[in-house]
Structure formats: C-alpha cells, structure tokens
Write a protein that holds these residues in place. Structure first.
Motif, PDB file in Angstrom:
ATOM      1  N   SER A   1       3.938   6.411  -8.226  1.00 46.55           N
ATOM      2  CA  SER A   1       4.533   7.468  -7.412  1.00 46.55           C
ATOM      3  C   SER A   1       3.632   7.873  -6.255  1.00 46.55           C
ATOM      4  O   SER A   1       4.114   8.331  -5.207  1.00 46.55           O
ATOM      5  N   ASP A   2       2.308   7.684  -6.411  1.00 42.58           N
ATOM      6  CA  ASP A   2       1.366   8.022  -5.341  1.00 42.58           C
ATOM      7  C   ASP A   2       1.574   7.152  -4.100  1.00 42.58           C
ATOM      8  O   ASP A   2       1.186   7.545  -2.995  1.00 42.58           O
ATOM      9  N   LYS A   3       2.171   5.984  -4.299  1.00 40.61           N
ATOM     10  CA  LYS A   3       2.394   5.063  -3.174  1.00 40.61           C
ATOM     11  C   LYS A   3       3.750   5.276  -2.498  1.00 40.61           C
ATOM     12  O   LYS A   3       4.044   4.623  -1.494  1.00 40.61           O
ATOM     13  N   ILE A   4       4.565   6.164  -3.050  1.00 43.56           N
ATOM     14  CA  ILE A   4       5.901   6.411  -2.489  1.00 43.56           C
ATOM     15  C   ILE A   4       5.863   7.664  -1.626  1.00 43.56           C
ATOM     16  O   ILE A   4       5.405   8.727  -2.065  1.00 43.56           O
ATOM     17  N   VAL A   5       6.338   7.540  -0.389  1.00 39.61           N
ATOM     18  CA  VAL A   5       6.356   8.687   0.526  1.00 39.61           C
ATOM     19  C   VAL A   5       7.768   8.926   1.037  1.00 39.61           C
ATOM     20  O   VAL A   5       8.598   8.013   1.087  1.00 39.61           O
ATOM     21  N   THR A   6       8.036  10.152   1.421  1.00 40.42           N
ATOM     22  CA  THR A   6       9.355  10.516   1.939  1.00 40.42           C
ATOM     23  C   THR A   6       9.272  11.030   3.381  1.00 40.42           C
ATOM     24  O   THR A   6      10.256  11.505   3.924  1.00 40.42           O
ATOM     25  N   ASP A   7       8.079  10.919   3.958  1.00 39.90           N
ATOM     26  CA  ASP A   7       7.846  11.426   5.317  1.00 39.90           C
ATOM     27  C   ASP A   7       7.156  10.332   6.135  1.00 39.90           C
ATOM     28  O   ASP A   7       6.093   9.839   5.752  1.00 39.90           O
ATOM     29  N   PHE A   8       7.755   9.942   7.252  1.00 41.48           N
ATOM     30  CA  PHE A   8       7.187   8.888   8.093  1.00 41.48           C
ATOM     31  C   PHE A   8       5.785   9.232   8.590  1.00 41.48           C
ATOM     32  O   PHE A   8       4.952   8.341   8.801  1.00 41.48           O
ATOM     33  N   SER A   9       5.513  10.520   8.776  1.00 49.71           N
ATOM     34  CA  SER A   9       4.243  10.941   9.372  1.00 49.71           C
ATOM     35  C   SER A   9       3.039  10.651   8.490  1.00 49.71           C
ATOM     36  O   SER A   9       1.907  10.663   8.973  1.00 49.71           O
ATOM     37  N   VAL A  10       3.265  10.383   7.197  1.00 51.77           N
ATOM     38  CA  VAL A  10       2.136  10.130   6.298  1.00 51.77           C
ATOM     39  C   VAL A  10       2.002   8.640   5.947  1.00 51.77           C
ATOM     40  O   VAL A  10       1.270   8.285   5.021  1.00 51.77           O
ATOM     41  N   LEU A  11       2.674   7.789   6.701  1.00 56.46           N
ATOM     42  CA  LEU A  11       2.528   6.348   6.470  1.00 56.46           C
ATOM     43  C   LEU A  11       1.091   5.922   6.766  1.00 56.46           C
ATOM     44  O   LEU A  11       0.516   6.277   7.790  1.00 56.46           O
ATOM     45  N   LYS A  12       0.522   5.149   5.874  1.00 56.08           N
ATOM     46  CA  LYS A  12      -0.857   4.693   6.027  1.00 56.08           C
ATOM     47  C   LYS A  12      -0.958   3.472   6.929  1.00 56.08           C
ATOM     48  O   LYS A  12       0.036   2.825   7.238  1.00 56.08           O
TER      49      LYS A  12
ATOM     50  N   VAL B   1       0.821  -1.210   0.000  1.00 50.60           N
ATOM     51  CA  VAL B   1       0.000   0.000   0.000  1.00 50.60           C
ATOM     52  C   VAL B   1       0.854   1.258   0.000  1.00 50.60           C
ATOM     53  O   VAL B   1       0.405   2.340  -0.403  1.00 50.60           O
ATOM     54  N   GLN B   2       2.123   1.103   0.438  1.00 52.31           N
ATOM     55  CA  GLN B   2       2.991   2.266   0.512  1.00 52.31           C
ATOM     56  C   GLN B   2       4.455   1.828   0.621  1.00 52.31           C
ATOM     57  O   GLN B   2       4.759   0.748   1.133  1.00 52.31           O
ATOM     58  N   VAL B   3       5.339   2.685   0.130  1.00 46.32           N
ATOM     59  CA  VAL B   3       6.785   2.470   0.278  1.00 46.32           C
ATOM     60  C   VAL B   3       7.414   3.781   0.734  1.00 46.32           C
ATOM     61  O   VAL B   3       7.118   4.849   0.169  1.00 46.32           O
ATOM     62  N   PHE B   4       8.260   3.694   1.745  1.00 46.02           N
ATOM     63  CA  PHE B   4       8.992   4.881   2.201  1.00 46.02           C
ATOM     64  C   PHE B   4      10.376   4.872   1.567  1.00 46.02           C
ATOM     65  O   PHE B   4      11.094   3.874   1.626  1.00 46.02           O
ATOM     66  N   SER B   5      10.747   5.997   0.958  1.00 47.24           N
ATOM     67  CA  SER B   5      12.075   6.156   0.377  1.00 47.24           C
ATOM     68  C   SER B   5      12.526   7.591   0.547  1.00 47.24           C
ATOM     69  O   SER B   5      11.725   8.519   0.395  1.00 47.24           O
ATOM     70  N   ARG B   6      13.782   7.794   0.873  1.00 46.50           N
ATOM     71  CA  ARG B   6      14.291   9.149   1.021  1.00 46.50           C
ATOM     72  C   ARG B   6      14.266   9.900  -0.312  1.00 46.50           C
ATOM     73  O   ARG B   6      14.125  11.116  -0.349  1.00 46.50           O
ATOM     74  N   LYS B   7      14.424   9.133  -1.420  1.00 49.53           N
ATOM     75  CA  LYS B   7      14.369   9.731  -2.754  1.00 49.53           C
ATOM     76  C   LYS B   7      13.230   9.075  -3.532  1.00 49.53           C
ATOM     77  O   LYS B   7      13.334   7.915  -3.929  1.00 49.53           O
TER      78      LYS B   7
ATOM     79  N   GLU C   1      12.133   9.400  -6.514  1.00 46.21           N
ATOM     80  CA  GLU C   1      12.409   9.009  -7.899  1.00 46.21           C
ATOM     81  C   GLU C   1      13.138   7.671  -8.012  1.00 46.21           C
ATOM     82  O   GLU C   1      13.166   7.064  -9.095  1.00 46.21           O
ATOM     83  N   SER C   2      13.701   7.184  -6.915  1.00 45.21           N
ATOM     84  CA  SER C   2      14.471   5.942  -6.975  1.00 45.21           C
ATOM     85  C   SER C   2      13.590   4.709  -7.168  1.00 45.21           C
ATOM     86  O   SER C   2      14.079   3.639  -7.514  1.00 45.21           O
ATOM     87  N   LEU C   3      12.263   4.858  -6.958  1.00 41.69           N
ATOM     88  CA  LEU C   3      11.368   3.704  -7.057  1.00 41.69           C
ATOM     89  C   LEU C   3      10.225   3.871  -8.059  1.00 41.69           C
ATOM     90  O   LEU C   3       9.415   2.962  -8.214  1.00 41.69           O
ATOM     91  N   THR C   4      10.161   4.997  -8.723  1.00 47.20           N
ATOM     92  CA  THR C   4       9.035   5.247  -9.628  1.00 47.20           C
ATOM     93  C   THR C   4       8.991   4.287 -10.821  1.00 47.20           C
ATOM     94  O   THR C   4       7.956   4.158 -11.474  1.00 47.20           O
ATOM     95  N   HIS C   5      10.101   3.601 -11.087  1.00 52.81           N
ATOM     96  CA  HIS C   5      10.109   2.619 -12.177  1.00 52.81           C
ATOM     97  C   HIS C   5       9.474   1.301 -11.747  1.00 52.81           C
ATOM     98  O   HIS C   5       9.231   0.427 -12.574  1.00 52.81           O
ATOM     99  N   LEU C   6       9.189   1.159 -10.444  1.00 56.28           N
ATOM    100  CA  LEU C   6       8.643  -0.090  -9.913  1.00 56.28           C
ATOM    101  C   LEU C   6       7.221   0.020  -9.392  1.00 56.28           C
ATOM    102  O   LEU C   6       6.469  -0.955  -9.405  1.00 56.28           O
ATOM    103  N   ILE C   7       6.847   1.196  -8.909  1.00 55.09           N
ATOM    104  CA  ILE C   7       5.557   1.344  -8.237  1.00 55.09           C
ATOM    105  C   ILE C   7       5.014   2.755  -8.474  1.00 55.09           C
ATOM    106  O   ILE C   7       5.793   3.691  -8.702  1.00 55.09           O
TER     107      ILE C   7
END
Length: 253
Positions: free
Chosen positions: A45-56, A29-35, A37-43
C-alpha cells in the motif's frame, strides 16, 4: 534496475504489476490509482498513490488507462522530459503530452483480472521517438516477455483491428454457438475440442489453408438447411455474411 511507475489500475495494469514483480531488470516503485484499495492485493500500500503530485522519480512511466483519458492524464503529470508511454492498441503516440518523451508499450493479449496469464509468451509492441528510449523500452519488455516487436502507430492500428476480428468477434461467435446449444439442451463442452483444434492449426497452416466447412465447399444444400434451421434473424444474417465472405475469399485466391 529500471524504475517504473504505473498509472492505472485496470486489467492491463494489474497484469503488468504481476509480471514486473518477477522481473530481474525492472521494478515498480509506484502505482497511481484513484482507489488505493483496488490494488492492495497486488502491491504494498505504501507504493500506491492517489495524487499525481507525489509521484516519485522513475525511469519509465506507463499509462495504462482507458484510451479517452490518455491525453488528459499525460498532461497532468507533474514533471518534464521523462519517458512516458501508454499501453493502448489504437491510440497514437502523439496523444501523449509533448512535455515528456513519448512512447508505446502495448501488450497484445486479451486481459481479464480473474485469468492468470504467462506474460513471457505475450507479444509486446514498442514505439519510441528516439533510439535510447526504444532501448529502454526493449530492456523492460524483454524482462517480462520473450516476444518483442518494434511497431509504429500506423501498424498498431492495423494490428488492433486484426485482433478484434480474431479475438473479440471470434469470441462473440462462441457466445452464439453456446446459445444455440443451450436452447437445444446440447452441452457446449462437446464443441471445445473443435475450438482448440481450429486454433492449434494456425501454428502450422495459414488461415486460408485451415478453412473448412460448407461455405468453403460451396455446399449449398447444407447452407440452406442451416438457414432454415435458424430462427434468430441476427444469427441468420451473421451466417449469411460470413458464408458470403468465405466464398468471396475463395474466388480471389
């Protein structure tokens, strides 16, 4: 469907994202990554977050980052009493912050981003603090792999050390062999059938039964000829050490 969040974007995280994309019982449902763009080729972009506070909300949070950062990152997660696991081969389950339920989801394999893997044959080692959480991990693991084991933190240490010997050290020996071949203008490809056959033997023989070579035969003339041939002191020392180890092993049988 079991809802999963992955914390991390390294080699293991990328392969887990690919594997869970094919799962019928678990979904990311979600992936946390500091960057991002490093994961947009796999999942998406709406599921990628860079802030722990918005983890679902999720049923399982998998921390797949460097061992040294596991404790700190688990402490920064903004929730309590959730099932949080890491993917480390050496780190104890105790390294995870106690505000959440703890476990381990350790896929035992060498991971490179550029190399595609069949996750169904990769062993996944599981640990949890209670039966219910273990059952959740087992369901998730079996949704991507056919090889699942319950392994304690102490057993995992032994497994990881063993893996370094059979994988990392062996690969380094391949590098040495390739270097010797290159220096003498010999194609390394000639050795590949030998490498594959040696690995294939382990399917039907124990490592002791599969052992061959001059050290096993105590062929002192060949051993000395090899040592005389080698000019690199590091290679000589490795040759001597491994030869002695094989010979000592034979004495203890």
């Amino acid at each position: 469907m079991i809802k999963i969040s992955i914390i991390g974007s390294g080699n293991v995280a990328e392969h887990l994202i690919k594997a869970f994309a094919k799962s019928e019982k678990a979904e990311i449902v979600q992936v946390f990554s500091r960057k991002k763009e490093s994961l947009t080729h796999l999942i998406d972009s709406d599921k990628i977050v860079t802030d722990f506070s918005v983890l679902k909300e999720a049923d399982l949070y998998i921390i797949s980052i460097s061992d040294n950062a596991i404790s700190e990152v688990s402490g920064r997660l903004p929730f309590q009493n959730k099932l949080v696991v890491h993917t480390s081969g050496t780190t104890s389950v105790k390294a995870l912050d106690s505000k959440n339920r703890k476990g381990v989801f350790y896929p035992l394999q060498t991971f490179s981003k550029a190399k595609t893997l069949d996750f169904s044959v990769i062993p996944i080692c599981l640990e949890a603090e209670n039966e219910a959480d273990y059952n959740t991990l087992e369901t998730v693991a079996k949704s991507i792999s056919n090889v699942v084991f319950p392994i304690s933190s102490e057993q995992r240490k032994a497994l990881h050390v063993s893996a370094v010997f059979v994988n990392n050290f062996t690969n380094h020996l391949y590098q040495i062999g390739q270097k010797i071949c290159k220096e003498h203008n010999v194609p390394f490809e000639i050795l590949k059938p030998l490498i594959f056959e040696t690995a294939e033997k382990i399917k039907t023989l124990t490592p002791v039964e599969a052992q061959t070579g001059p050290a096993k035969r105590n062929d002192s003339a060949t051993i000395q000829a090899h040592l005389n041939y080698l000019t690199d002191e590091n290679q000589k020392n490795i040759y001597k050490l491994l030869t002695q180890s094989i010979q000592n092993n034979g004495k203890t049988l």
